[in-house]
Design an enzyme around this catalytic site. Structure first.
Site, PDB file in Angstrom:
ATOM      1  N   HIS A 136     -14.599  82.786 -56.898  1.00  0.00           N
ATOM      2  CA  HIS A 136     -14.105  84.080 -57.369  1.00  0.00           C
ATOM      3  C   HIS A 136     -12.751  84.393 -56.720  1.00  0.00           C
ATOM      4  O   HIS A 136     -11.786  84.719 -57.404  1.00  0.00           O
ATOM      5  CB  HIS A 136     -15.155  85.148 -57.036  1.00  0.00           C
ATOM      6  CG  HIS A 136     -14.733  86.564 -57.281  1.00  0.00           C
ATOM      7  ND1 HIS A 136     -15.218  87.316 -58.337  1.00  0.00           N
ATOM      8  CD2 HIS A 136     -13.870  87.371 -56.616  1.00  0.00           C
ATOM      9  CE1 HIS A 136     -14.669  88.521 -58.303  1.00  0.00           C
ATOM     10  NE2 HIS A 136     -13.849  88.590 -57.262  1.00  0.00           N
ATOM     11  N   GLU A 137     -12.678  84.264 -55.407  1.00  0.00           N
ATOM     12  CA  GLU A 137     -11.425  84.594 -54.711  1.00  0.00           C
ATOM     13  C   GLU A 137     -10.304  83.634 -55.114  1.00  0.00           C
ATOM     14  O   GLU A 137      -9.161  84.041 -55.312  1.00  0.00           O
ATOM     15  CB  GLU A 137     -11.626  84.592 -53.197  1.00  0.00           C
ATOM     16  CG  GLU A 137     -12.639  85.610 -52.674  1.00  0.00           C
ATOM     17  CD  GLU A 137     -12.409  87.033 -53.161  1.00  0.00           C
ATOM     18  OE1 GLU A 137     -11.266  87.380 -53.502  1.00  0.00           O
ATOM     19  OE2 GLU A 137     -13.398  87.791 -53.233  1.00  0.00           O
ATOM     20  N   HIS A 177      -8.804  84.504 -58.375  1.00  0.00           N
ATOM     21  CA  HIS A 177      -7.907  85.672 -58.348  1.00  0.00           C
ATOM     22  C   HIS A 177      -6.431  85.260 -58.301  1.00  0.00           C
ATOM     23  O   HIS A 177      -5.569  85.982 -58.772  1.00  0.00           O
ATOM     24  CB  HIS A 177      -8.219  86.566 -57.149  1.00  0.00           C
ATOM     25  CG  HIS A 177      -9.244  87.609 -57.448  1.00  0.00           C
ATOM     26  ND1 HIS A 177      -9.223  88.383 -58.590  1.00  0.00           N
ATOM     27  CD2 HIS A 177     -10.323  88.025 -56.741  1.00  0.00           C
ATOM     28  CE1 HIS A 177     -10.258  89.219 -58.575  1.00  0.00           C
ATOM     29  NE2 HIS A 177     -10.942  89.020 -57.469  1.00  0.00           N
ATOM     30  N   GLU A 190     -11.237  91.093 -62.124  1.00  0.00           N
ATOM     31  CA  GLU A 190     -12.519  90.797 -61.476  1.00  0.00           C
ATOM     32  C   GLU A 190     -13.428  89.998 -62.402  1.00  0.00           C
ATOM     33  O   GLU A 190     -14.126  89.084 -61.962  1.00  0.00           O
ATOM     34  CB  GLU A 190     -13.201  92.086 -61.038  1.00  0.00           C
ATOM     35  CG  GLU A 190     -12.417  92.867 -59.984  1.00  0.00           C
ATOM     36  CD  GLU A 190     -12.178  92.065 -58.718  1.00  0.00           C
ATOM     37  OE1 GLU A 190     -12.961  91.139 -58.431  1.00  0.00           O
ATOM     38  OE2 GLU A 190     -11.190  92.362 -58.024  1.00  0.00           O
ATOM     39  N   ASP A 213     -15.020  86.436 -61.740  1.00  0.00           N
ATOM     40  CA  ASP A 213     -16.469  86.147 -61.794  1.00  0.00           C
ATOM     41  C   ASP A 213     -16.746  84.956 -62.707  1.00  0.00           C
ATOM     42  O   ASP A 213     -17.540  84.069 -62.371  1.00  0.00           O
ATOM     43  CB  ASP A 213     -17.238  87.369 -62.327  1.00  0.00           C
ATOM     44  CG  ASP A 213     -17.387  88.469 -61.279  1.00  0.00           C
ATOM     45  OD1 ASP A 213     -17.171  88.188 -60.084  1.00  0.00           O
ATOM     46  OD2 ASP A 213     -17.735  89.605 -61.656  1.00  0.00           O
TER      47      ASP A 213
HETATM   48 ZN   LIG Z   1     -12.498  90.088 -56.768  1.00  0.00          ZN
END
Ligand SMILES: [Zn+2]
Length: 685
Positions: free
Chosen positions: A524-525, A528, A585, A589
């Site tokens: 997830h990070e 980003h 986000e 995900d």
């Molecule tokens: Zn996030």
């Protein structure tokens, strides 16, 4: 409310700051069970709801048992696995704060004193309004409107969010340097929309907010008539600020909040009535020639306000913010009023949280790195660090493979994407050097003064960075935090020790579950860096377009698919998820889940096809992800989250990504028309 790495930097979090509320102090069997040696070995079977088919509603299947067994305590707005772990981390801090070890550092002892003063509600009660007395008297005695910059600078120093925000940030076009930044601010309600929207709920909250401001003025000694008039003036002034504020969706575009201006031009073109040199001198900021004015129109509107608002109105507004910022550390009447409006009306919480929980959280917020070492010593093993590093490498490898295979991206952009990916720095656990609090004076019976001095210290640290090189060793979260983040201007991913614990990670546990939980958090990070916001920055952290036009268009088409998917979801029965607010986000995900599965299948999953607890390897990866999101939340809190939070409701953080993955449908043998199988899947990464 949120700690930021640096001021108004674009930062992507795994989730917004946990609600400050707490579970009741008595131990809860399931929470305790997750805590240590007896934590579930892999999938948490007791959390399942087997009355629901995985292909019908996977979130309910994975979490229904947990949800049923954890009804919301009255002192919570929401409570889930993140909060459950945060509670365990806070209990460790509480022990350290209440009985510091003999070898505690000077800063560690100082944190204990900060906590003890916060806990001393008898002293807080006894002092009455005295802690804010000097500031209220200063406002009362103020006569010359030209001194507004001096007044505001003082209030900013002690943490009163008057009119706007000022600090330092990484220069978005030269990520090695920091510059001064002025940003919109000054609202009492959590979003501009509360002031501007005309639906019944917004009007109702606005009316209750005005009543709350009036109540606080009355508590501070004003006559009922004055209090009502002043409350009206405060809401009118804040409404003017709200009208000039950029909304959250438009703020997601980094270029919309980057306007590098020469100070003299900013002064003459946007802000002639507010003397910025006077402000900077009073704030003791280093001299600067340029600054980022995030939202120039906001400062133009502020200028009009400064020119036209009567001094009495400005004073009422500032008095309100002095009292509001101090509410939790003023006598009970103020703290109760604050709770009843901000926690109860806005978020549905029924009772105040126990004092210890708020004070631990406050100590962590203000002096977190003084506590970090004790937490790391108590919880963080070399094994956890090594395992996490290994997963980070595996997941970066999966992303390399993923980018290589993307059908929609051309070779040139792929090459640039891989350069950025290779430049991502990973940081695990805690900072190399701890922040030094020796300059902060802590006094035994002065809770509010302690808070203000800790805030002033942090502000001084922030302002000193103006014109200085960026310190890449700094952390934006404290070690006990149950969260993680990506910083686009530093191109790094950060995992505090606080999240590298069950249910996210456990040494020796089934690898499928570790990859599905903390592995997907890592993915997830990493994603980003390549979401709608992160993709605008390059590997060095500069705002620079490295995309071909065709690939940028292809990206936007895919992102729009995700935005439309999530915009169709509702929370609390009647409130729509904002697919554009949550796009970054949701992209993370979806990407994170895919990368975790790929990394698992490339690594430990390639060697084992075993079923464990009745589930196959891929199934356990999906359950690992789903079960960190089990949560109960009040409808008021869900609605506020949908309006203000860039993260979707937990149910959609599970069902949204999995509905897009044929791998999920295959793992659970879902029929083509099952609710968890989206007829048209969205995929960016
Ligand atoms: Zn996030």
């Amino acid at each position: 409310m949120r700690r930021m790495l640096s001021f108004v930097t674009v930062i992507s979090w795994l989730l917004a700051q946990l609600s400050g509320a707490s579970v009741a102090a008595q131990p809860r069997p399931d929470a305790a069970r997750g805590a240590g040696a007896s934590a579930p070995a892999g999938v948490d079977l007791a959390a399942l709801d087997r009355t629901v088919e995985p292909c019908t509603d996977f979130y309910q299947f994975a979490c229904g048992g947990w949800i049923a067994k954890h009804p919301l305590p009255p002192d919570r707005r929401s409570f889930g696995r993140f909060a459950e772990l945060q509670e365990r981390n806070f209990e460790i801090l509480r022990r350290v704060l209440e009985a510091p070890p003999a070898d505690a550092s000077a800063d560690g002892r100082k944190a204990s004193e900060f906590y003890a003063a916060c806990m001393d509600d008898a002293a807080i009660e006894r002092k009455g309004l005295a802690p804010v007395g000097p500031d209220l008297a200063m406002l009362d005695a103020w006569r010359n409107p030209d001194d507004l910059p001096v007044v505001v600078a003082h209030l900013h120093e002690i943490g009163v969010p008057a009119f706007f925000r000022f600090g330092s940030q990484t220069d978005r076009t030269d990520s090695t340097k920091q510059i001064a930044v002025a940003d919109q601010g000054g609202l009492g309600l959590p979003d501009r929309d509360f002031y501007l929207k005309d639906d019944e709920r917004s009007r109702d909250i606005r009316a209750k907010y005005a009543k709350h401001v009036e109540r606080v003025f009355t508590l501070a000694g004003e006559s009922p008539a004055d209090a009502a008039e002043h409350a009206h003036a405060v809401v009118a002034l804040e409404t003017a600020l709200a009208e000039a504020s950029l909304d959250r969706v438009r703020r997601r575009e980094p270029a919309n909040t980057y306007h590098r201006l020469v100070l003299a031009d900013f002064q003459s073109r946007y802000s002639p009535a507010f003397d910025w040199k006077k402000y900077a001198t009073a704030a003791d900021a280093p001299k600067f020639q340029v600054l980022n004015v995030t939202v120039p129109d906001f400062f133009r509107a502020l200028n009009t306000l400064v020119e036209t608002a009567p001094l009495e109105q400005v004073k009422a507004y500032l008095r309100w913010h002095v009292l509001n910022a101090a509410a939790e550390l003023l006598p009970k009447g103020f703290a109760d009023a604050d709770f009843e409006f901000f926690k109860q009306t806005l978020e549905g919480q029924q009772q105040r949280e126990p004092r210890w929980r708020w004070c631990v959280s406050e100590t962590d917020r203000r002096m977190g790195e003084a506590l970090g070492k004790a937490f790391v010593d108590a919880t963080f093993s070399a094994q956890a660090k090594a395992d996490t590093l290994k997963m980070v490498q595996d997941i970066k490898g999966a992303m390399r493979q993923d980018i290589d295979g993307l059908p929609w991206m051309g070779g040139e952009t792929k090459k640039a994407a891989l350069v950025k990916l290779d430049a991502v720095v990973d940081r695990i656990g805690y900072p190399d050097t701890w922040r030094d609090y020796s300059a902060v004076k802590i006094a035994k019976d002065d809770a509010l003064g302690n808070q203000q001095r800790a805030i002033a210290y942090e502000r001084e640290r922030t302002l000193k960075k103006i014109n200085e090189p960026v310190d890449r060793g700094e952390w934006g979260m404290t070690p006990p935090t149950v969260n993680a983040y990506y910083s686009p201007d530093r191109n790094n991913i950060n995992f505090p020790a606080g999240i590298l614990r069950p249910p996210f990670y456990r040494a020796g546990r089934d690898a499928a579950v570790n990859y599905g939980a903390v592995g997907a958090v890592i993915g997830h990070e990493l994603t980003h860096g390549f979401d709608d916001q992160g993709r605008k920055f390059d590997g060095q952290g500069n705002l620079r377009d490295w995309w071909t036009a065709a690939d940028a268009t292809a990206f936007e088409e895919r992102a729009t698919c995700l935005a439309n998917q999530y915009s169709a979801y509702t929370v609390a029965g009647d409130t729509r998820v904002n697919g554009r607010l949550t796009l970054g986000e949701n992209t993370a995900d979806n990407g994170g889940m895919r990368l975790a599965l790929m990394a698992y299948l490339n690594g430990p999953g390639a060697r084992s096809k075993d079923r464990v607890d009745g589930f196959g390897p891929e199934q356990r990866v999906f359950l690992g992800w789903a079960q960190v999101w089990c949560e109960n939340a009040r409808p008021e809190a869900e609605r506020l989250k949908a309006l203000t939070n860039p993260h979707s409701s937990n149910k959609y953080r599970v069902n949204g990504p999995l509905g897009n993955m044929p791998e999920f449908a295959k793992a659970f043998e879902c029929k083509a028309n099952a609710p968890m199988v989206r007829p048209q899947t969205c995929r960016v990464w």
